[in-house]
Scaffold this motif. Structure first.
Motif, mmCIF file in Angstrom:
data_model
loop_
_atom_site.group_PDB
_atom_site.id
_atom_site.type_symbol
_atom_site.label_atom_id
_atom_site.label_comp_id
_atom_site.label_asym_id
_atom_site.label_seq_id
_atom_site.Cartn_x
_atom_site.Cartn_y
_atom_site.Cartn_z
ATOM 1 N N VAL A 18 -9.560 -3.091 -2.567
ATOM 2 C CA VAL A 18 -9.022 -3.533 -3.860
ATOM 3 C C VAL A 18 -10.055 -3.377 -4.973
ATOM 4 C CG1 VAL A 18 -8.029 -5.452 -5.165
ATOM 5 C CG2 VAL A 18 -7.369 -5.094 -2.784
ATOM 6 N N ASN A 19 -11.072 -4.242 -4.986
ATOM 7 C CA ASN A 19 -12.051 -4.205 -6.075
ATOM 8 C C ASN A 19 -12.893 -2.941 -6.028
ATOM 9 O OD1 ASN A 19 -11.355 -6.666 -7.283
ATOM 10 N ND2 ASN A 19 -12.616 -7.815 -5.839
ATOM 11 N N GLU A 20 -13.014 -2.291 -7.160
ATOM 12 C CA GLU A 20 -13.773 -1.056 -7.339
ATOM 13 C C GLU A 20 -13.143 0.133 -6.610
ATOM 14 O OE1 GLU A 20 -18.164 -1.381 -8.055
ATOM 15 O OE2 GLU A 20 -17.928 -3.194 -6.841
ATOM 16 N N THR A 21 -11.886 -0.033 -6.183
ATOM 17 C CA THR A 21 -11.124 1.087 -5.626
ATOM 18 C C THR A 21 -9.785 1.190 -6.352
ATOM 19 O OG1 THR A 21 -12.178 0.823 -3.458
ATOM 20 C CG2 THR A 21 -10.148 2.117 -3.539
ATOM 21 N N LEU A 22 -8.983 0.132 -6.308
ATOM 22 C CA LEU A 22 -7.762 0.078 -7.110
ATOM 23 C C LEU A 22 -8.042 -0.564 -8.467
ATOM 24 C CD1 LEU A 22 -5.151 -1.074 -4.423
ATOM 25 C CD2 LEU A 22 -5.635 1.259 -5.203
ATOM 26 N N LEU A 23 -8.759 -1.679 -8.441
ATOM 27 C CA LEU A 23 -9.066 -2.403 -9.675
ATOM 28 C C LEU A 23 -10.448 -2.026 -10.188
ATOM 29 C CD1 LEU A 23 -7.750 -5.988 -8.820
ATOM 30 C CD2 LEU A 23 -6.615 -4.217 -10.178
ATOM 31 N N ASP A 24 -10.536 -1.851 -11.499
ATOM 32 C CA ASP A 24 -11.777 -1.453 -12.165
ATOM 33 C C ASP A 24 -12.405 -2.678 -12.832
ATOM 34 O OD1 ASP A 24 -13.789 -0.411 -13.685
ATOM 35 O OD2 ASP A 24 -12.535 0.953 -14.857
ATOM 36 N N TYR A 47 3.730 8.608 2.659
ATOM 37 C CA TYR A 47 2.897 7.805 3.550
ATOM 38 C C TYR A 47 3.202 6.325 3.343
ATOM 39 C CZ TYR A 47 0.185 12.154 3.356
ATOM 40 O OH TYR A 47 -0.198 13.469 3.392
ATOM 41 N N ARG A 48 2.980 5.528 4.390
ATOM 42 C CA ARG A 48 3.013 4.081 4.207
ATOM 43 C C ARG A 48 1.653 3.637 3.673
ATOM 44 N NH1 ARG A 48 4.160 1.163 9.348
ATOM 45 N NH2 ARG A 48 3.399 3.036 10.402
ATOM 46 N N LEU A 49 1.665 2.657 2.792
ATOM 47 C CA LEU A 49 0.435 2.204 2.161
ATOM 48 C C LEU A 49 0.088 0.790 2.601
ATOM 49 C CD1 LEU A 49 0.978 3.460 -1.512
ATOM 50 C CD2 LEU A 49 0.068 4.717 0.459
ATOM 51 N N GLY A 50 -1.206 0.507 2.677
ATOM 52 C CA GLY A 50 -1.667 -0.823 3.037
ATOM 53 C C GLY A 50 -2.980 -1.136 2.348
ATOM 54 N N ILE A 51 -3.440 -2.359 2.531
ATOM 55 C CA ILE A 51 -4.713 -2.809 1.965
ATOM 56 C C ILE A 51 -5.533 -3.465 3.062
ATOM 57 C CG2 ILE A 51 -5.745 -4.619 0.513
ATOM 58 C CD1 ILE A 51 -3.651 -3.963 -1.598
ATOM 59 N N ILE A 52 -6.815 -3.137 3.108
ATOM 60 C CA ILE A 52 -7.783 -3.853 3.939
ATOM 61 C C ILE A 52 -8.914 -4.255 3.001
ATOM 62 C CG2 ILE A 52 -9.338 -3.782 5.915
ATOM 63 C CD1 ILE A 52 -7.650 -1.552 7.099
ATOM 64 N N SER A 53 -9.064 -5.557 2.773
ATOM 65 C CA SER A 53 -9.997 -5.998 1.736
ATOM 66 C C SER A 53 -10.676 -7.304 2.117
ATOM 67 C CB SER A 53 -9.243 -6.182 0.409
ATOM 68 O OG SER A 53 -10.101 -6.636 -0.611
ATOM 69 N N ASN A 54 -11.933 -7.425 1.744
ATOM 70 C CA ASN A 54 -12.622 -8.707 1.860
ATOM 71 C C ASN A 54 -12.202 -9.577 0.685
ATOM 72 O OD1 ASN A 54 -13.987 -7.867 4.133
ATOM 73 N ND2 ASN A 54 -15.854 -7.302 3.035
ATOM 74 N N GLY A 55 -11.800 -10.793 0.959
ATOM 75 C CA GLY A 55 -11.380 -11.674 -0.123
ATOM 76 C C GLY A 55 -10.208 -12.541 0.288
ATOM 77 N N THR A 111 -4.270 -14.586 -1.802
ATOM 78 C CA THR A 111 -3.555 -15.048 -2.994
ATOM 79 C C THR A 111 -4.245 -14.580 -4.272
ATOM 80 O OG1 THR A 111 -4.756 -17.157 -2.817
ATOM 81 C CG2 THR A 111 -2.525 -17.056 -1.877
ATOM 82 N N LYS A 112 -5.572 -14.616 -4.271
ATOM 83 C CA LYS A 112 -6.314 -14.201 -5.465
ATOM 84 C C LYS A 112 -6.201 -12.694 -5.686
ATOM 85 C CE LYS A 112 -10.108 -16.266 -6.514
ATOM 86 N NZ LYS A 112 -11.520 -16.756 -6.588
ATOM 87 N N GLN A 113 -6.343 -11.924 -4.609
ATOM 88 C CA GLN A 113 -6.300 -10.470 -4.746
ATOM 89 C C GLN A 113 -4.903 -9.976 -5.132
ATOM 90 O OE1 GLN A 113 -9.150 -9.294 -5.055
ATOM 91 N NE2 GLN A 113 -10.093 -8.624 -3.147
ATOM 92 N N THR A 114 -3.876 -10.549 -4.514
ATOM 93 C CA THR A 114 -2.518 -10.115 -4.859
ATOM 94 C C THR A 114 -2.151 -10.546 -6.273
ATOM 95 O OG1 THR A 114 -1.617 -12.081 -3.749
ATOM 96 C CG2 THR A 114 -1.672 -10.026 -2.492
ATOM 97 N N ALA A 115 -2.666 -11.697 -6.716
ATOM 98 C CA ALA A 115 -2.419 -12.124 -8.097
ATOM 99 C C ALA A 115 -3.039 -11.132 -9.080
ATOM 100 C CB ALA A 115 -2.987 -13.521 -8.329
ATOM 101 N N ALA A 129 -2.162 -6.732 -12.892
ATOM 102 C CA ALA A 129 -2.438 -5.354 -13.311
ATOM 103 C C ALA A 129 -1.185 -4.489 -13.246
ATOM 104 C CB ALA A 129 -3.524 -4.745 -12.430
ATOM 105 N N GLY A 130 -0.087 -5.072 -12.741
ATOM 106 C CA GLY A 130 1.178 -4.350 -12.688
ATOM 107 C C GLY A 130 1.342 -3.485 -11.462
#
Length: 283
Positions: free
Chosen positions: A47-53, A165-173, A176-180, A185-186
């Motif tokens: 998520v951070n520094e990959t999807l979110l800037d 492709y099916r998409l997923g997320i693997i993230s440290n964190g 609730t905070k990351q999905t918010a 960010a839309g």
């Protein structure tokens, strides 16, 4: 074969803490398609520094908070343009960076923020105490949470990838905070929440192999049928390679001499933006 499923409750106590070889191998200099729907079924993202800037959202939040703050200064007869303060602040951040640090991680920059702003303000004739500096960056953090920013082309890339492709997320964190943040960010669709795997829920942090294995099991794919896209060489790339997943190193805004690296006999593609990422998937 698929990895053996471990219930989420058990994973909290089963983190391996295994070590991962952090060496970087041979390199080449050409981009070309690496993945096809016939071979790859799932694409995971950090998520951070990959999807979110965080750098862009921080700059926007800094400007908003400073303009509110400088409005009070103006009433006292003082003025300060936010761009001048920002430019000096950035220079002070760079000056405070420890010598020899090849990578300047966002978490390290955050720690230097108060000292960098204090030094910048001093050069413009202002002084803020420690409490005021802490309050300033507290407001910046709140504004940043309210208005996260996607990297350019992220929404388009996720939409295009989701067609094949099916998409997923693997993230440290914390989930609730990351999905918010993603919602703000839309960008939640086209990633389904049941395909999001966060260390806060599992008790395992990347690069621990178990968080990757758990995600693969839940998605019902073998390691060689999945790709991990992330900005951290150790946590994302080597963590994925350790369980024999494919990996892409996402390094937005950093000019690359090489487009590929190798870890053992596994090739790691390196991309600077979402357009280059799509090219790896023939999109």
């Amino acid at each position: 074969m698929l990895v053996i499923e471990l219930p989420a409750a058990d994973l909290r106590f089963a983190c391996s803490g295994g070590q991962v070889n952090t060496g970087k191998g041979g390199e080449t200099k050409m981009h070309k398609a690496s993945f096809t729907p016939e071979r790859i079924k799932v694409v995971f993202f950090d998520v951070n520094e990959t999807l979110l800037d965080p750098t862009s959202s921080f700059k926007q939040a800094f400007r908003s908070v400073w303009e509110d703050f400088s409005g009070r200064l103006a009433r006292d007869g003082d003025t300060a343009d936010w761009q001048d303060i920002w430019t000096t602040f950035q220079a002070e951040q760079k000056a405070l960076r420890p010598p020899g640090n090849r990578r300047d991680f966002w978490s390290e920059q955050v720690k230097r923020n108060p000292a960098a702003l204090a030094a910048a303000l001093k050069k413009h004739g202002f002084r803020l105490g420690d409490t005021a500096l802490e309050g300033f960056f507290g407001k910046v953090a709140e504004a940043q949470e309210r208005s996260p920013v996607l990297f350019p082309g992220t929404a388009k890339a996720l939409s295009a990838l989701s067609q094949k492709y099916r998409l997923g997320i693997i993230s440290n964190g914390i989930q609730t905070k990351q999905t918010a943040r993603l919602r703000a960010a839309g960008q939640i669709p086209p990633i389904r929440e049941e395909n999001m795997f966060f260390s806060g829920a599992l008790g395992c942090r990347k690069p621990d192999p178990l968080i990757f294995r758990h995600a693969l099991e839940r998605m019902g794919v073998r390691p060689n049928q999945a790709v991990m896209v992330g900005n951290s060489w150790t946590k994302d790339v080597l963590g994925a390679v350790h369980v024999h997943m494919n990996a892409v190193w996402f390094r937005s805004g950093r000019k690359q001499k090489h487009f590929r690296r190798k870890v053992g006999n596994m090739r790691i593609d390196v991309v600077e933006n979402m357009e280059e990422l799509l090219a790896l998937f023939e999109l």
